[in-house]
Design a protein around this motif. Structure first.
Motif, PDB file in Angstrom:
ATOM      1  N   PHE A  82       4.674  49.025  -1.474  1.00 38.12           N
ATOM      2  CA  PHE A  82       3.765  49.079  -0.336  1.00 38.12           C
ATOM      3  C   PHE A  82       3.061  50.433  -0.269  1.00 38.12           C
ATOM      4  CE2 PHE A  82       3.210  50.590   4.039  1.00 38.12           C
ATOM      5  CZ  PHE A  82       2.259  49.697   4.477  1.00 38.12           C
ATOM      6  N   HIS A  83       3.834  51.508  -0.397  1.00 47.36           N
ATOM      7  CA  HIS A  83       3.239  52.839  -0.295  1.00 47.36           C
ATOM      8  C   HIS A  83       2.306  53.123  -1.465  1.00 47.36           C
ATOM      9  CE1 HIS A  83       5.254  54.140   3.293  1.00 47.36           C
ATOM     10  NE2 HIS A  83       6.431  53.840   2.808  1.00 47.36           N
ATOM     11  N   GLU A  84       2.643  52.614  -2.629  1.00 51.80           N
ATOM     12  CA  GLU A  84       1.779  52.814  -3.798  1.00 51.80           C
ATOM     13  C   GLU A  84       0.446  52.098  -3.598  1.00 51.80           C
ATOM     14  OE1 GLU A  84       0.763  54.588  -7.249  1.00 51.80           O
ATOM     15  OE2 GLU A  84       2.671  54.869  -6.208  1.00 51.80           O
ATOM     16  N   THR A  85       0.510  50.825  -3.145  1.00 48.16           N
ATOM     17  CA  THR A  85      -0.735  50.082  -2.912  1.00 48.16           C
ATOM     18  C   THR A  85      -1.534  50.722  -1.787  1.00 48.16           C
ATOM     19  OG1 THR A  85       0.472  48.542  -1.494  1.00 48.16           O
ATOM     20  CG2 THR A  85       0.150  47.891  -3.782  1.00 48.16           C
ATOM     21  N   ARG A  86      -0.837  51.197  -0.744  1.00 51.85           N
ATOM     22  CA  ARG A  86      -1.536  51.850   0.363  1.00 51.85           C
ATOM     23  C   ARG A  86      -2.224  53.134  -0.104  1.00 51.85           C
ATOM     24  NH1 ARG A  86      -1.796  51.375   6.055  1.00 51.85           N
ATOM     25  NH2 ARG A  86      -3.300  52.993   6.577  1.00 51.85           N
ATOM     26  N   LYS A  87      -1.522  53.881  -0.973  1.00 48.76           N
ATOM     27  CA  LYS A  87      -2.085  55.121  -1.497  1.00 48.76           C
ATOM     28  C   LYS A  87      -3.333  54.832  -2.329  1.00 48.76           C
ATOM     29  CE  LYS A  87      -0.596  58.873  -4.529  1.00 48.76           C
ATOM     30  NZ  LYS A  87       0.521  59.315  -5.356  1.00 48.76           N
ATOM     31  N   LEU A  88      -3.256  53.789  -3.186  1.00 47.37           N
ATOM     32  CA  LEU A  88      -4.421  53.417  -3.992  1.00 47.37           C
ATOM     33  C   LEU A  88      -5.586  52.978  -3.109  1.00 47.37           C
ATOM     34  CD1 LEU A  88      -2.731  51.502  -6.941  1.00 47.37           C
ATOM     35  CD2 LEU A  88      -3.871  53.721  -7.018  1.00 47.37           C
ATOM     36  N   LEU A 132      13.974  49.139  -0.982  1.00 48.62           N
ATOM     37  CA  LEU A 132      13.380  50.394  -1.460  1.00 48.62           C
ATOM     38  C   LEU A 132      12.231  50.127  -2.431  1.00 48.62           C
ATOM     39  CD1 LEU A 132      16.540  52.622  -1.997  1.00 48.62           C
ATOM     40  CD2 LEU A 132      14.738  52.952  -0.324  1.00 48.62           C
ATOM     41  N   ARG A 133      12.426  49.141  -3.324  1.00 51.11           N
ATOM     42  CA  ARG A 133      11.350  48.789  -4.267  1.00 51.11           C
ATOM     43  C   ARG A 133      10.126  48.267  -3.520  1.00 51.11           C
ATOM     44  NH1 ARG A 133      15.569  46.153  -7.308  1.00 51.11           N
ATOM     45  NH2 ARG A 133      16.341  47.620  -8.846  1.00 51.11           N
ATOM     46  N   GLU A 134      10.359  47.405  -2.518  1.00 51.51           N
ATOM     47  CA  GLU A 134       9.234  46.873  -1.738  1.00 51.51           C
ATOM     48  C   GLU A 134       8.499  47.980  -0.987  1.00 51.51           C
ATOM     49  OE1 GLU A 134      10.929  43.837   0.711  1.00 51.51           O
ATOM     50  OE2 GLU A 134      11.277  42.483  -0.983  1.00 51.51           O
ATOM     51  N   MET A 135       9.281  48.920  -0.409  1.00 53.24           N
ATOM     52  CA  MET A 135       8.638  50.036   0.295  1.00 53.24           C
ATOM     53  C   MET A 135       7.826  50.894  -0.663  1.00 53.24           C
ATOM     54  SD  MET A 135      11.175  51.495   3.240  1.00 53.24           S
ATOM     55  CE  MET A 135      12.766  51.275   2.462  1.00 53.24           C
TER      56      MET A 135
END
Length: 151
Positions: free
Chosen positions: A107-113, A101-104
């Motif tokens: 990933f989503h945070e970096t993708r959003k940025l 869950l932390r990795e996901m």
């Protein structure tokens, strides 16, 4: 004296609900009749009947005293050999799930940025394109106007 003792012994060997019913009958008879309430059993007798159905009464085959029934079960203190293994596996699975869950989330945070940065670059490129187009237009119109004035 002797009749009471034999009655007490009999009460110990039989159902409490029947004993309550008999007591009511003798008590009502001793008081001189029960009037309209004499034929109605006491409210508590129903609870006694239900309790005796579940737990038995002294002298019945399935009777257990309150002390026996309310003691902590020995089985609750024992652990089967697979229980500690199950607990450790559950902890490992939970830790792995939390890690995933932390990795996901990362990933989503970096993708959003990255998406926000790309959108910002697109906005800036669009703005610069509009400015270049305006500049080209103004230069061409000014050039045409100057040529027209010269001629």
């Amino acid at each position: 004296g002797k009749m009471l003792e034999s009655r007490d012994e009999r009460v110990e060997k039989r159902s409490l609900s029947i004993a309550a019913r008999d007591f009511e009958r003798t008590d009502v008879a001793a008081r001189g009749g029960g009037g309209r309430f004499g034929s109605t059993p006491a409210v508590g007798a129903y609870g006694l009947q239900m309790r005796e159905l579940m737990y038995g009464y002294p002298g019945s085959t399935h009777y257990r005293s309150e002390l026996d029934r309310l003691q902590a079960k020995a089985k609750l203190e024992q652990q089967a050999p697979w229980q500690p293994l199950d607990a450790s596996l559950r902890q490992e699975r939970r830790a792995a799930k939390l890690q995933a869950l932390r990795e996901m989330a990362l990933f989503h945070e970096t993708r959003k940025l990255a998406d926000q940065e790309a959108a910002q670059r697109n906005r800036e490129a669009r703005w610069e394109s509009m400015q270049r187009q305006k500049t080209r237009y103004l230069h061409s119109v000014a050039h045409e106007e100057r040529r027209h004035i010269r001629d």
